[in-house]
Design a protein around this motif. Structure first.
Motif, PDB file in Angstrom:
ATOM      1  N   ASN A 166       0.844  -1.200   0.000  1.00  0.00           N
ATOM      2  CA  ASN A 166       0.000   0.000   0.000  1.00  0.00           C
ATOM      3  C   ASN A 166       0.874   1.242   0.000  1.00  0.00           C
ATOM      4  OD1 ASN A 166      -2.559  -1.433   0.315  1.00  0.00           O
ATOM      5  ND2 ASN A 166      -1.775  -1.954   2.321  1.00  0.00           N
ATOM      6  N   ASP A 167       0.440   2.257  -0.740  1.00  0.00           N
ATOM      7  CA  ASP A 167       1.204   3.494  -0.849  1.00  0.00           C
ATOM      8  C   ASP A 167       1.042   4.357   0.395  1.00  0.00           C
ATOM      9  OD1 ASP A 167       2.190   3.046  -3.439  1.00  0.00           O
ATOM     10  OD2 ASP A 167       0.294   3.725  -4.308  1.00  0.00           O
TER      11      ASP A 167
ATOM     12  N   ARG B  60      -4.917   2.363   1.550  1.00  0.00           N
ATOM     13  CA  ARG B  60      -5.186   1.136   0.789  1.00  0.00           C
ATOM     14  C   ARG B  60      -6.042   1.505  -0.431  1.00  0.00           C
ATOM     15  NH1 ARG B  60      -5.547   0.157   6.176  1.00  0.00           N
ATOM     16  NH2 ARG B  60      -4.160  -1.461   6.964  1.00  0.00           N
ATOM     17  N   PRO B  61      -5.920   0.762  -1.518  1.00  0.00           N
ATOM     18  CA  PRO B  61      -6.705   1.090  -2.717  1.00  0.00           C
ATOM     19  C   PRO B  61      -8.203   1.212  -2.448  1.00  0.00           C
ATOM     20  CG  PRO B  61      -5.051  -0.540  -3.258  1.00  0.00           C
ATOM     21  CD  PRO B  61      -5.001  -0.358  -1.765  1.00  0.00           C
ATOM     22  N   MET B  62      -8.744   0.403  -1.533  1.00  0.00           N
ATOM     23  CA  MET B  62     -10.167   0.461  -1.202  1.00  0.00           C
ATOM     24  C   MET B  62     -10.541   1.771  -0.510  1.00  0.00           C
ATOM     25  SD  MET B  62     -11.177  -3.173   0.126  1.00  0.00           S
ATOM     26  CE  MET B  62     -12.623  -3.431   0.860  1.00  0.00           C
ATOM     27  N   GLU B  63      -9.574   2.392   0.185  1.00  0.00           N
ATOM     28  CA  GLU B  63      -9.830   3.631   0.912  1.00  0.00           C
ATOM     29  C   GLU B  63      -9.653   4.881   0.056  1.00  0.00           C
ATOM     30  OE1 GLU B  63      -8.327   2.641   5.404  1.00  0.00           O
ATOM     31  OE2 GLU B  63      -6.798   3.105   3.908  1.00  0.00           O
ATOM     32  N   ALA B  64      -9.085   4.739  -1.116  1.00  0.00           N
ATOM     33  CA  ALA B  64      -8.759   5.895  -1.960  1.00  0.00           C
ATOM     34  C   ALA B  64      -9.932   6.854  -2.177  1.00  0.00           C
ATOM     35  CB  ALA B  64      -8.178   5.436  -3.293  1.00  0.00           C
TER      36      ALA B  64
END
Length: 115
Positions: free
Chosen positions: A59-60, A86-90
């Protein structure tokens, strides 16, 4: 004798690198936990973000530019905060959105963490 010096230099470099890595990873988590537990509540408007170039667990970690208003004050100030996203939180961290924050005063410095 030179082999012993080379081995000693390599050992010191490894220890220094390990300490720096632990301080950067574990230290950041300890600081974040302290700010979230002891910091004052507020609201931040996300002005934008940029990647830090650091990835943790796939995760970035992003650096956010924020306008922050504490619940106890009527003024706003600009700040930055790094957060693993996380990608889902973007979708929750887009420019213009408001997010809860915690702010801890560290002398003259304010440490801001996005909740």
């Amino acid at each position: 004798m030179t082999e012993l010096i080379v081995v000693g230099v390599i050992a010191v470099a490894l220890v220094v690198g390990l300490v720096a890595l632990l301080r950067w990873t574990v230290g950041a988590e300890v600081r974040r936990a302290k700010v979230l537990a002891q910091g004052e509540g507020g609201t931040a408007r996300i002005l934008g973000w940029e990647p830090t170039g650091v990835v943790h667990g796939g995760n970035d970690i992003l650096r956010f530019a924020l306008t922050v208003r504490l619940h106890s004050e009527d003024r706003e100030f600009h700040a930055t905060a790094d957060r693993l996203v996380r990608p889902m939180e973007a979708p929750l961290f887009q420019a213009g959105m408001q997010r809860p924050v915690r702010v801890l005063r560290d002398g003259e410095r304010l440490v801001v963490e996005l909740e």
